[in-house]
Design an enzyme around this catalytic site. Structure first.
Site, mmCIF file in Angstrom:
data_model
loop_
_atom_site.group_PDB
_atom_site.id
_atom_site.type_symbol
_atom_site.label_atom_id
_atom_site.label_comp_id
_atom_site.label_asym_id
_atom_site.label_seq_id
_atom_site.Cartn_x
_atom_site.Cartn_y
_atom_site.Cartn_z
ATOM 1 N N GLY A 180 0.790 -1.178 -0.065
ATOM 2 C CA GLY A 180 -0.081 -0.196 0.080
ATOM 3 C C GLY A 180 0.843 1.210 0.092
ATOM 4 O O GLY A 180 2.036 1.016 -0.183
ATOM 5 N N ASN A 181 0.331 2.328 0.151
ATOM 6 C CA ASN A 181 1.048 3.500 0.324
ATOM 7 C C ASN A 181 0.372 4.382 1.438
ATOM 8 O O ASN A 181 -0.560 4.136 2.128
ATOM 9 C CB ASN A 181 1.023 4.492 -1.114
ATOM 10 N N ARG A 182 0.843 5.559 1.717
ATOM 11 C CA ARG A 182 0.394 6.554 2.639
ATOM 12 C C ARG A 182 -0.469 7.243 2.434
ATOM 13 O O ARG A 182 -0.890 8.316 3.238
ATOM 14 C CB ARG A 182 1.763 7.118 3.531
#
Ligand code: C5P
Length: 451
Positions: A251-253
């Site tokens: 995922g990412n932030r």
């Protein structure tokens, strides 16, 4: 037409409940966050005039906040207090937050025809709290004090925020009076909510909507005449999660804050908004239909389902470019994986590029570029490569911009304009600027599609 506002505090922890299948939209009903930091660069409602009527109910103290927030958002707010309201809140409180003395008396010397000036000049009239007595008088078209006279004298949208004891709200006469108000075009109801009433009264439907909800309802009414009013706007947001095994994902932030601000700003400007979002802790903004997805492929399916109907698509999602080719259905165990293992990744669909080919002519498509270096040059590349009309560049790796922050530093790029670099501002203010650029493009795009 009256339209019921969301009861305050409705819904689950994210303020909403997912209905139906994976792509069924929920309608945002979470309590909106106050817009107090959205002053720069040019408050959204600068030059707009709001007449705020305050009736005699305990909720009148919350109307000072409504007057303050509307003023901070640029509106000129003329407060009209009924005689009963003055028992609950002092005129000076309103003068302190609006910089304008409230109007009290229809028969004041020097104030002749004040009702005509106020009613005719207002872009929106808001009555908060609207008591049972006020609703009864307004429903029958009475003009028995300054506030009801202003109402009869205005053609502007009217936002009514009822507030009273739950038994008074449930009374058949009150219901009938509200229904009669509902017949009047351009009347909008916000609330009441379900919750604690005045001391000793328990709880029940009758509690005035929260100030931020009332401010949003006024904003939506002010947006009624704009270029985005009645348009269909799609916003993608948040990051996607690509499963690695039964419990892990890539995922990412991305927090989804920029997309939520865009969806909210578009709704305030009168659009019908759908937000397709990856996992986020944020509630869907009021009035916004939210579709929650996890993976890039789910987001693609949800977007392609509806993109052909859209006038505007804003791709603010941080979509994972790659996903594990064969996610494991069990949890990967350390003993089995050993000291290290390689993940075989495969490219995800490019949602923006694919949906660009499906959008109808005359529509406007906006992309985002989040970059750690060469921001504007890379964003300009995306404008051409992905067929966007506008690209919004924002920097990665700064605490005050990009992922997770409440503020952003954006540069807006278009095909026939020099890049427009904007200063640090709240994500809501940035969203407002982006939609200004969209509104400026829409008529010429529509014109070109006809020609
Ligand atoms: O990832 P990238 O910086 O190329 O993203 C640019 C734009 O393309 C963004 O608006 C993003 O939402 C969109 N995008 C997409 N599908 C992808 C990757 C990016 O829609 N798979």
């Amino acid at each position: 037409m009256l339209s019921g506002g969301p009861p305050s505090g409705a819904g689950g922890p994210d303020g909403s409940t997912v209905q139906g299948g994976p792509h069924a939209p929920e309608t945002g009903s979470g309590p909106p966050t106050p817009l107090r930091d959205a002053r720069e660069p040019g408050p959204p409602w600068h030059g707009r005039r709001v007449a705020l009527g305050v009736c005699g109910g305990i909720a009148a103290y919350k109307s000072v906040q409504v007057a303050r927030d509307l003023t901070l958002l640029g509106a000129s707010v003329d407060v009209v207090l009924t005689e009963a309201a003055r028992n609950f809140v002092a005129p000076l409180s309103f003068e302190g937050v609006t910089g304008r003395g409230p109007l009290l008396d229809i028969f004041a010397v020097g104030g002749a025809a004040m009702h005509i000036l106020l009613g005719g000049g207002a872009d929106c009239v808001c009555v908060a709290p609207a008591t049972a007595d006020f609703i009864a008088r307004a429903a029958s078209g009475r003009a028995s004090d300054l506030l009801t006279t202003v109402l009869v004298a205005t053609g502007a949208p009217v936002v009514v925020a009822p507030a009273m004891n739950d038994r008074m709200y449930a009374h058949p006469r009150t219901r009938r009076n509200l229904a009669r108000l509902e017949e009047v075009p351009h009347y909008h109801r916000v609330g009441p909510g379900d919750g604690r009433l005045a001391a000793g009264e328990g709880s029940g439907p009758g509690r005035m909507a929260e100030p931020a909800e009332i401010v949003d309802a006024v904003g939506r009414a002010l947006g009624a005449g704009g270029e985005l009013a009645g348009r269909r706007v799609l916003v993608t947001g948040g990051g996607t999660r690509e499963p690695v095994d039964a419990v892990r994902y890539l995922g990412n932030r991305s927090s989804g804050k920029m997309a939520a601000a865009l969806a909210r700003a578009a709704w305030l400007r009168g659009a019908a908004v759908t937000l397709v979002t990856g996992p986020t802790s944020l509630a869907a903004p009021p009035g916004v239909a939210a579709i929650r997805v996890e993976t890039a492929r789910e987001m693609r399916d949800a977007v392609l389902d509806i993109v052909e109907e859209m006038d505007v698509a804003v791709h603010a999602a941080a979509v994972a470019d790659y996903r594990p080719r064969s996610p494991l259905s069990d949890k990967l165990k350390r003993q089995e994986a050993g000291p290290g293992f390689a993940l075989d990744l495969v490219a995800n669909p490019d949602i923006a590029a694919e949906s660009g080919t499906r959008m109808r002519s005359g529509s406007v498509s906006v992309g985002f570029a989040l970059e750690t270096s060469n921001l504007v040059a890379r964003a300009a590349g995306k404008l051409a490569a992905k067929g966007f009309d506008l690209v919004v560049a924002n920097p990665a790796g700064r605490p005050d911009a990009g992922f997770e922050a409440d503020t952003n530093r954006i540069t807006i790029l278009g095909r026939d304009m020099p890049p427009r670099e904007l200063p640090l501002m709240s994500k809501f203010a940035a969203a407002w600027q982006i939609l200004d650029a969209v509104e400026a493009l829409l008529p010429e795009r529509q014109e070109a599609s006809r020609g």
